[in-house]
Write a protein that holds these residues in place. Structure first.
Motif, PDB file in Angstrom:
ATOM      1  N   HIS A 168      11.772   1.761   9.699  1.00 32.50           N
ATOM      2  CA  HIS A 168      10.886   2.698   8.992  1.00 32.50           C
ATOM      3  C   HIS A 168       9.409   2.358   9.188  1.00 32.50           C
ATOM      4  O   HIS A 168       8.542   3.014   8.627  1.00 32.50           O
ATOM      5  CB  HIS A 168      11.199   2.768   7.493  1.00 32.50           C
ATOM      6  CG  HIS A 168      12.652   2.971   7.211  1.00 32.50           C
ATOM      7  ND1 HIS A 168      13.304   4.120   7.558  1.00 32.50           N
ATOM      8  CD2 HIS A 168      13.578   2.152   6.662  1.00 32.50           C
ATOM      9  CE1 HIS A 168      14.580   4.012   7.223  1.00 32.50           C
ATOM     10  NE2 HIS A 168      14.777   2.825   6.687  1.00 32.50           N
TER      11      HIS A 168
ATOM     12  N   PHE B 282      11.636   0.606   1.579  1.00 28.54           N
ATOM     13  CA  PHE B 282      11.878   2.013   1.898  1.00 28.54           C
ATOM     14  C   PHE B 282      12.858   2.591   0.897  1.00 28.54           C
ATOM     15  O   PHE B 282      13.891   1.998   0.625  1.00 28.54           O
ATOM     16  CB  PHE B 282      12.434   2.119   3.318  1.00 28.54           C
ATOM     17  CG  PHE B 282      12.842   3.503   3.715  1.00 28.54           C
ATOM     18  CD1 PHE B 282      11.895   4.444   4.077  1.00 28.54           C
ATOM     19  CD2 PHE B 282      14.185   3.872   3.727  1.00 28.54           C
ATOM     20  CE1 PHE B 282      12.273   5.729   4.443  1.00 28.54           C
ATOM     21  CE2 PHE B 282      14.568   5.156   4.092  1.00 28.54           C
ATOM     22  CZ  PHE B 282      13.608   6.075   4.449  1.00 28.54           C
TER      23      PHE B 282
ATOM     24  N   LEU C  23       7.188   0.233   8.086  1.00 28.97           N
ATOM     25  CA  LEU C  23       6.334   0.118   6.902  1.00 28.97           C
ATOM     26  C   LEU C  23       5.068  -0.666   7.255  1.00 28.97           C
ATOM     27  O   LEU C  23       5.096  -1.589   8.072  1.00 28.97           O
ATOM     28  CB  LEU C  23       7.085  -0.576   5.766  1.00 28.97           C
ATOM     29  CG  LEU C  23       8.423   0.068   5.356  1.00 28.97           C
ATOM     30  CD1 LEU C  23       8.981  -0.620   4.116  1.00 28.97           C
ATOM     31  CD2 LEU C  23       8.253   1.564   5.086  1.00 28.97           C
ATOM     32  N   ALA C  24       3.975  -0.300   6.615  1.00 31.22           N
ATOM     33  CA  ALA C  24       2.659  -0.836   7.011  1.00 31.22           C
ATOM     34  C   ALA C  24       2.579  -2.355   6.869  1.00 31.22           C
ATOM     35  O   ALA C  24       1.962  -3.019   7.707  1.00 31.22           O
ATOM     36  CB  ALA C  24       1.569  -0.172   6.164  1.00 31.22           C
TER      37      ALA C  24
ATOM     38  N   ARG D  50      10.308   8.124  15.968  1.00 32.91           N
ATOM     39  CA  ARG D  50      11.066   8.534  14.793  1.00 32.91           C
ATOM     40  C   ARG D  50      12.468   8.921  15.223  1.00 32.91           C
ATOM     41  O   ARG D  50      12.643   9.585  16.242  1.00 32.91           O
ATOM     42  CB  ARG D  50      10.372   9.722  14.123  1.00 32.91           C
ATOM     43  CG  ARG D  50      10.758   9.854  12.651  1.00 32.91           C
ATOM     44  CD  ARG D  50       9.888  10.866  11.938  1.00 32.91           C
ATOM     45  NE  ARG D  50      10.276  12.225  12.234  1.00 32.91           N
ATOM     46  CZ  ARG D  50       9.479  13.264  12.072  1.00 32.91           C
ATOM     47  NH1 ARG D  50       8.248  13.083  11.647  1.00 32.91           N
ATOM     48  NH2 ARG D  50       9.900  14.473  12.342  1.00 32.91           N
TER      49      ARG D  50
ATOM     50  N   GLN E  53       0.838  -1.204   0.000  1.00 36.99           N
ATOM     51  CA  GLN E  53       0.000   0.000   0.000  1.00 36.99           C
ATOM     52  C   GLN E  53       0.871   1.252   0.000  1.00 36.99           C
ATOM     53  O   GLN E  53       1.838   1.351   0.739  1.00 36.99           O
ATOM     54  CB  GLN E  53      -0.923  -0.002   1.218  1.00 36.99           C
ATOM     55  CG  GLN E  53      -0.198   0.038   2.562  1.00 36.99           C
ATOM     56  CD  GLN E  53      -1.145  -0.130   3.734  1.00 36.99           C
ATOM     57  OE1 GLN E  53      -1.892  -1.109   3.830  1.00 36.99           O
ATOM     58  NE2 GLN E  53      -1.121   0.846   4.651  1.00 36.99           N
TER      59      GLN E  53
ATOM     60  N   ARG F  68       4.925   9.767  -0.387  1.00 39.32           N
ATOM     61  CA  ARG F  68       3.766   9.887   0.500  1.00 39.32           C
ATOM     62  C   ARG F  68       3.879  11.137   1.376  1.00 39.32           C
ATOM     63  O   ARG F  68       4.965  11.473   1.826  1.00 39.32           O
ATOM     64  CB  ARG F  68       3.678   8.651   1.403  1.00 39.32           C
ATOM     65  CG  ARG F  68       3.722   7.328   0.666  1.00 39.32           C
ATOM     66  CD  ARG F  68       3.709   6.159   1.655  1.00 39.32           C
ATOM     67  NE  ARG F  68       2.680   6.359   2.647  1.00 39.32           N
ATOM     68  CZ  ARG F  68       2.891   6.280   3.968  1.00 39.32           C
ATOM     69  NH1 ARG F  68       4.066   5.966   4.442  1.00 39.32           N
ATOM     70  NH2 ARG F  68       1.895   6.503   4.817  1.00 39.32           N
TER      71      ARG F  68
ATOM     72  N   ARG G  17       7.813  10.819   2.325  1.00 38.50           N
ATOM     73  CA  ARG G  17       8.491   9.527   2.388  1.00 38.50           C
ATOM     74  C   ARG G  17       8.260   8.810   1.070  1.00 38.50           C
ATOM     75  O   ARG G  17       7.143   8.791   0.559  1.00 38.50           O
ATOM     76  CB  ARG G  17       7.937   8.700   3.548  1.00 38.50           C
ATOM     77  CG  ARG G  17       8.205   7.218   3.398  1.00 38.50           C
ATOM     78  CD  ARG G  17       7.998   6.468   4.674  1.00 38.50           C
ATOM     79  NE  ARG G  17       9.047   6.817   5.637  1.00 38.50           N
ATOM     80  CZ  ARG G  17       9.238   6.161   6.791  1.00 38.50           C
ATOM     81  NH1 ARG G  17       8.448   5.162   7.113  1.00 38.50           N
ATOM     82  NH2 ARG G  17      10.210   6.503   7.606  1.00 38.50           N
ATOM     83  N   THR G  18       9.302   8.218   0.523  1.00 38.87           N
ATOM     84  CA  THR G  18       9.173   7.480  -0.731  1.00 38.87           C
ATOM     85  C   THR G  18       9.376   5.991  -0.491  1.00 38.87           C
ATOM     86  O   THR G  18      10.305   5.581   0.203  1.00 38.87           O
ATOM     87  CB  THR G  18      10.181   8.002  -1.773  1.00 38.87           C
ATOM     88  OG1 THR G  18       9.951   9.405  -1.958  1.00 38.87           O
ATOM     89  CG2 THR G  18      10.006   7.296  -3.099  1.00 38.87           C
ATOM     90  N   LEU G  19       8.458   5.207  -1.050  1.00 39.69           N
ATOM     91  CA  LEU G  19       8.509   3.753  -0.961  1.00 39.69           C
ATOM     92  C   LEU G  19       8.498   3.172  -2.364  1.00 39.69           C
ATOM     93  O   LEU G  19       7.994   3.791  -3.291  1.00 39.69           O
ATOM     94  CB  LEU G  19       7.256   3.206  -0.256  1.00 39.69           C
ATOM     95  CG  LEU G  19       6.915   3.674   1.140  1.00 39.69           C
ATOM     96  CD1 LEU G  19       5.585   3.049   1.564  1.00 39.69           C
ATOM     97  CD2 LEU G  19       8.015   3.278   2.105  1.00 39.69           C
ATOM     98  N   ALA G  20       9.008   1.967  -2.494  1.00 38.04           N
ATOM     99  CA  ALA G  20       8.832   1.207  -3.729  1.00 38.04           C
ATOM    100  C   ALA G  20       7.926   0.029  -3.408  1.00 38.04           C
ATOM    101  O   ALA G  20       8.155  -0.682  -2.427  1.00 38.04           O
ATOM    102  CB  ALA G  20      10.183   0.717  -4.239  1.00 38.04           C
TER     103      ALA G  20
END
Lengths: 249, 308
Positions: free
Chosen positions: B67, B177, B69-70, B10, A139, A157, A164-167
């Protein structure tokens, strides 16, 4: 790549909502309705992906009353290729909506799903994340920039501290934030043409949703109004009042 | 009845939001445990253990949780939430990202952004940009709830909860990330500031937006912005106050050149004292301001700065 976009019919963002006298819900009779602004951004992003040759087909989907077809017609006028309407007069919670969308995803096998991050009526901000969970996808929530390649999508995002950048591996679910794009308006000839584009409308009973009875709306109230409206004549008076009357300085 | 709270952190520091979420959990009653997940979380866990009213701090320390992540976070929470009746997190960008994913994996709904607790299964939350308040009851076996932190006072830091490491490692092949571009705002954080000076379209440019800085420094205030100011590029997105941005309730909120669209009011109308400074005396912001000053903000702001 096929892109699936969600479209929700909500109260127009300029309209002030009224609460019913019996506190059972808000009163939306004779209220101007529109496409949820975050869904407009989702449709626009899908259009731009198609214009860049990334998306090959755009399918708009809405779950809601019969009148939600108006918003699907808008999506078609903007450039979606076809639409799916799952008709439900009853209000569904975000989990149920995500469960229905997961069915559509299983049927359509899109490479990317783009939804608004929240609807401006319920303000829940849940459906995209829930759909991603139910379909086992990654997501990218609150997106302000997308870059799609064959294998993945890079999503920037809007988060509390900044960006924040995700791949994400494809297929993936994206939810839109305000700065992703500025949606275009439909042109009149396209509105006329959209009347001929197909909307596949089916009843909610055809998708095998096991509705839950977990959430119950007990009542809806108007919040206490804030007493404001008093003015000061000068900066000096303002500072004096803040110091001695409000005592916040 | 017991509650698991997802702790936000954070750069090795505990976020202020957790102390507010604990206050909400204590209003529910029952035991309260915290979950700290990340990579290298000892300092965060130690800080979390000092918060009042906590039974245990559970830690999951592994590179997969870096980080937060979800996808891996949700899988982790699913693996350790079975013993709890409630799962809470702040309605922050991180809580909003992770919590609904957990709820769906557990097959239960979520109640977002609660502002009051009527009973352990009954919650109040704003809808329609705060134009109405809904009361909802939740009859799911696990109640997943995100908390509007400004609606609950933080608990104190005199506790000494037990810290217990969990040995749960999940896979994540879905997301990677790439990078953060965090805004470098000096001064206090918007969410916890006692005073906020917020600017709108009326400021006219990003150079003019810096007019707020002088007053903000004198007051030790955080800077905020309306959507119009962020869309126009005067301020960064993380400063946006409103329905879809941050919801704040400081002691003093000074709205400068902000007309007062309902979407903005949704994010600040619970501030204790609201000051509006605007050239347009018809601006709706004056309708809710305790003190309105009609005037040219390019004259008012320097004058205000010099008198503070």
């Amino acid at each position: 790549m096929k892109v699936l976009v969600g479209v929700k019919r909500v109260i127009d963002y300029n309209v002030k909502v009224r609460v019913r006298p019996d506190q059972s819900d808000v009163d939306l009779t004779n209220t101007k309705m529109a496409m949820n602004p975050f869904c407009e951004i989702a449709v626009e992003e899908a259009l731009r992906l198609k214009e860049r040759g990334v998306a090959s087909e755009i399918v708009a989907v809405s779950i809601g009353p019969k009148a939600a077809q108006e918003q699907l017609r808008t999506a078609l006028a903007l450039g979606a290729d076809r639409a799916i309407h799952i008709e439900s007069e009853e209000r569904l919670d975000s989990l149920e909506v995500a469960q229905v969308l997961a069915r559509i995803v299983a049927e359509e096998q899109p490479g990317l799903v783009i939804l608004g991050k929240q609807a401006i009526d319920s303000d829940n901000n849940q459906t995209g994340q829930m759909l991603a969970a139910l379909t086992g996808m990654g997501q990218g929530t609150f997106a302000s920039r997308l870059e799609v390649t064959d294998e993945e999508v890079q999503v920037t995002r809007e988060v509390d501290g900044g960006l924040r950048t995700l791949a994400l591996r494809l297929p993936a679910v994206i939810t839109t934030d305000l700065r992703l794009n500025e949606p275009r308006h439909a042109r009149l000839p396209d509105i006329m043409k959209a009347k001929k584009k197909p909307i596949d409308s089916r009843g909610i009973d055809t998708v095998g949703l096991a509705a839950n009875d977990y959430l119950r709306l007990e009542r809806v109230e108007t919040p206490a109004a804030r007493q404001g409206g008093s003015k000061v004549a000068s900066v000096d008076e303002l500072v004096d009042k803040l110091k001695h009357e409000a005592k916040v300085l | 009845m017991s509650t698991l709270i997802l702790v936000e952190h954070r750069d090795g520091a505990l976020a202020a939001s957790t102390a507010h979420v604990i206050a909400a959990a204590r209003a529910l009653g029952g035991e309260v445990d915290l979950l700290v997940a990340g990579e290298g979380v000892d300092a965060v866990a130690a800080a979390a253990a000092r918060l009042d009213g906590v039974r245990a701090v559970l830690t999951a320390d592994h590179a997969v949780y870096a980080h937060q992540l979800a996808e891996p976070m949700a899988a982790l929470i699913v693996a350790c939430v079975d013993d709890y009746s409630h799962l809470l997190a702040a309605a922050s960008s991180s809580g909003k990202d992770i919590l609904p994913r957990v709820a769906a994996l557990k097959g239960v709904p979520q109640i977002s952004d609660i502002i009051a607790i009527e009973a352990p299964d009954t919650f109040k939350r704003p809808i329609y940009a705060g134009s109405a308040i809904a009361t909802l009851s939740n009859h799911a076996p696990l109640k997943v709830v995100s908390v509007r932190t400004s609606a609950f006072d933080a608990v104190a830091e005199t506790g000494s909860a037990e810290i217990r490491a969990l040995d749960i490692v999940v896979d994540n092949t879905l997301s990677t990330f790439v990078g953060d571009e965090l805004a470098t705002n000096s001064g206090p954080e918007l969410g916890s500031a006692r005073v906020i000076v917020s600017g709108g379209r009326g400021l006219g440019s990003s150079e003019n937006f810096q007019l707020l800085d002088g007053v903000a420094v004198k007051l030790g205030a955080a800077i905020g912005a309306s959507r119009a100011a962020v869309d126009a590029g005067y301020a960064s997105n993380d400063l946006q106050v409103g329905q879809t941005g941050k919801v704040v309730a400081p002691d003093l909120y000074i709205a400068v050149g902000i007309s007062g669209a309902i979407q903005h009011l949704a994010g600040m109308k619970d501030s204790k004292v609201i000051v509006a400074i605007n050239q347009d005396e018809e601006a709706p912001i004056f309708g809710i301001a305790d003190y309105g000053l009609v005037g040219d903000l390019f004259e008012v702001m320097p004058a205000l700065e010099s008198r503070l």
